[in-house]
Design an enzyme around this catalytic site. Structure first.
Site, PDB file in Angstrom:
ATOM      1  N   GLN A  77       0.920  -1.251  -0.104  1.00  0.00           N
ATOM      2  CA  GLN A  77       0.199  -0.139  -0.030  1.00  0.00           C
ATOM      3  C   GLN A  77       0.987   1.333  -0.123  1.00  0.00           C
ATOM      4  OE1 GLN A  77      -2.627  -0.549   3.574  1.00  0.00           O
ATOM      5  NE2 GLN A  77      -3.769  -2.036   2.668  1.00  0.00           N
ATOM      6  N   LEU A  78       1.886   1.124   0.463  1.00  0.00           N
ATOM      7  CA  LEU A  78       2.853   2.462   0.931  1.00  0.00           C
ATOM      8  C   LEU A  78       3.623   2.909  -0.464  1.00  0.00           C
ATOM      9  CD1 LEU A  78       4.180   4.373   2.983  1.00  0.00           C
ATOM     10  CD2 LEU A  78       6.063   2.595   3.445  1.00  0.00           C
ATOM     11  N   ARG A  80       2.615   2.602  -3.370  1.00  0.00           N
ATOM     12  CA  ARG A  80       1.564   3.184  -4.209  1.00  0.00           C
ATOM     13  C   ARG A  80       1.571   4.601  -4.222  1.00  0.00           C
ATOM     14  NH1 ARG A  80      -2.941   0.193  -6.134  1.00  0.00           N
ATOM     15  NH2 ARG A  80      -3.115   2.156  -7.575  1.00  0.00           N
ATOM     16  N   SER A  90      15.113  -7.195  -0.085  1.00  0.00           N
ATOM     17  CA  SER A  90      14.814  -8.126  -1.031  1.00  0.00           C
ATOM     18  C   SER A  90      14.361  -9.458  -0.587  1.00  0.00           C
ATOM     19  CB  SER A  90      16.011  -8.171  -2.134  1.00  0.00           C
ATOM     20  OG  SER A  90      15.808  -9.197  -3.073  1.00  0.00           O
ATOM     21  N   ARG A 142      10.132 -17.885  -2.227  1.00  0.00           N
ATOM     22  CA  ARG A 142       9.364 -16.894  -1.673  1.00  0.00           C
ATOM     23  C   ARG A 142       7.921 -16.752  -2.027  1.00  0.00           C
ATOM     24  NH1 ARG A 142      11.002 -11.073  -4.481  1.00  0.00           N
ATOM     25  NH2 ARG A 142      11.214 -11.906  -6.517  1.00  0.00           N
ATOM     26  N   ASN A 158       9.288  13.893   0.318  1.00  0.00           N
ATOM     27  CA  ASN A 158       9.179  15.487   0.550  1.00  0.00           C
ATOM     28  C   ASN A 158       7.958  15.724   1.188  1.00  0.00           C
ATOM     29  OD1 ASN A 158       7.369  16.302  -1.275  1.00  0.00           O
ATOM     30  ND2 ASN A 158       8.625  16.010  -2.872  1.00  0.00           N
ATOM     31  N   ALA A 159       7.884  16.941   1.924  1.00  0.00           N
ATOM     32  CA  ALA A 159       7.022  17.494   2.993  1.00  0.00           C
ATOM     33  C   ALA A 159       5.813  17.592   2.044  1.00  0.00           C
ATOM     34  CB  ALA A 159       7.188  18.937   3.375  1.00  0.00           C
ATOM     35  N   ARG A 160       5.702  18.025   0.719  1.00  0.00           N
ATOM     36  CA  ARG A 160       4.229  17.798  -0.061  1.00  0.00           C
ATOM     37  C   ARG A 160       3.589  16.676   0.066  1.00  0.00           C
ATOM     38  NH1 ARG A 160       3.250  20.380  -6.007  1.00  0.00           N
ATOM     39  NH2 ARG A 160       1.068  20.609  -5.633  1.00  0.00           N
ATOM     40  N   ARG A 169      -3.777   8.323   4.416  1.00  0.00           N
ATOM     41  CA  ARG A 169      -3.567   7.075   5.297  1.00  0.00           C
ATOM     42  C   ARG A 169      -3.696   7.387   6.726  1.00  0.00           C
ATOM     43  NH1 ARG A 169      -3.513   3.290   1.510  1.00  0.00           N
ATOM     44  NH2 ARG A 169      -2.281   3.756  -0.202  1.00  0.00           N
TER      45      ARG A 169
END
Ligand SMILES: Cc1cc2nc3c(=O)[nH]c(=O)nc-3n(C[C@H](O)[C@H](O)[C@H](O)COP(=O)(O)OP(=O)(O)OC[C@H]3O[C@@H](n4cnc5c(N)ncnc54)[C@H](O)[C@@H]3O)c2cc1C
Length: 233
Positions: A77-78, A80, A90, A142, A158-160, A169
């Site tokens: 999810q992150l 994305r 890995s 795996r 970045n902050a934006r 989230r």
């Protein structure tokens, strides 16, 4: 357990954002402006930038986090969020002989199902080890590992993008694990940029209503406010 450590960031992130914003309407440059920016002025500038939607200046401050103890469900999810950089451990190059996995609280609360959950995950890992020992490469073995598998990664945002990602989230309609992850991320930003961290909040706090179909209860949905789609009442 999720751990998030802010391992590096733009020095003086809030003043950097404020100085960059002032450059656009000032006869002098950022170096001179930096000297003149008091903490109070920085706070006021950040507030004005947010309320006017002048978001591009927030791209001048970046934050790098070491993230551990999240599941592959959440890392999927992150990532994305495309306007960030990621380096993830890995499963091709690291053989997961010491296997850690996440168990949701909802599963743990149901002892009869939790037992089968743990049994199933451990059986998958046993087969994984058996395949490694039989010479099957980790990159193929795996495939049998579950989404519950724990992972670690480094993320630079970045902050934006942090403001944007948190708006989605930290919303309680997002899944519990990624909400928890972003709560940790916010807590790390708070240590070095408290004014900016105050802007890391669910989208409803900015909108003044919930734009999901069902509200968590903090703000009413548009339907609950009596609005028709695409317009006011
Ligand atoms: C509660 C929740 C449920 C979700 N459920 C699903 C689901 O069921 N299935 C699914 O596939 N995904 C799902 N997602 C993921 C979601 O669709 C987005 O992919 C994810 O939230 C990333 O956010 P984003 O697209 O706004 O942008 P980011 O990648 O974070 O980018 C930030 C912003 O940059 C701009 N931008 C970035 N890339 C582009 C581009 N290529 N073109 C134009 N503008 C761009 C956009 O304005 C964007 O909002 C869900 C997300 C949430 C929060």
């Amino acid at each position: 357990m999720i751990t998030v450590v802010l391992i590096s960031h733009t020095p003086d992130p809030e003043r950097t954002i404020a100085a960059a914003a002032r450059v656009s309407a000032s006869p002098v440059g950022a170096v001179e402006l930096l000297d003149k920016l008091t903490p109070d002025r920085v706070d006021k500038l950040i507030e004005r930038l947010i309320s006017s939607g002048h978001m591009s200046v927030f791209e001048h401050a970046s934050f790098t986090f070491a993230i551990e103890g999240i599941s592959r469900v959440t890392s999927h999810q992150l990532v994305r969020h495309r306007l960030a950089s990621y380096t993830q451990q890995s499963q091709r190059y690291v053989s997961l002989r010491d296997f850690k996995y996440i168990t949701p609280a909802s599963v743990n609360a149901r002892s009869e199902l939790a037992g089968r959950y743990h049994e199933m995950v451990r059986a998958a890992h046993r087969l994984y080890l058996e395949m490694l020992d039989a010479g099957i490469p980790a990159e193929d073995a795996r495939y049998v590992l579950p989404n519950a598998a724990e992972t670690r990664l480094v993320m630079t945002m970045n902050a934006r993008e942090l403001i944007h990602a948190c708006s989605l989230r930290l919303c309680l309609r997002a899944q519990w694990e990624i909400v928890e992850l972003f709560e940790h991320i916010k807590a790390e930003v708070e240590k070095v940029a408290p004014r900016l961290a105050a802007e890391l909040k669910p989208k409803c706090y900015r909108l003044g209503y919930c734009d999901e179909t069902e509200s968590c209860g903090v703000f009413p949905t548009r339907a609950e406010l009596g609005e028709r789609p695409g317009g006011s009442t």
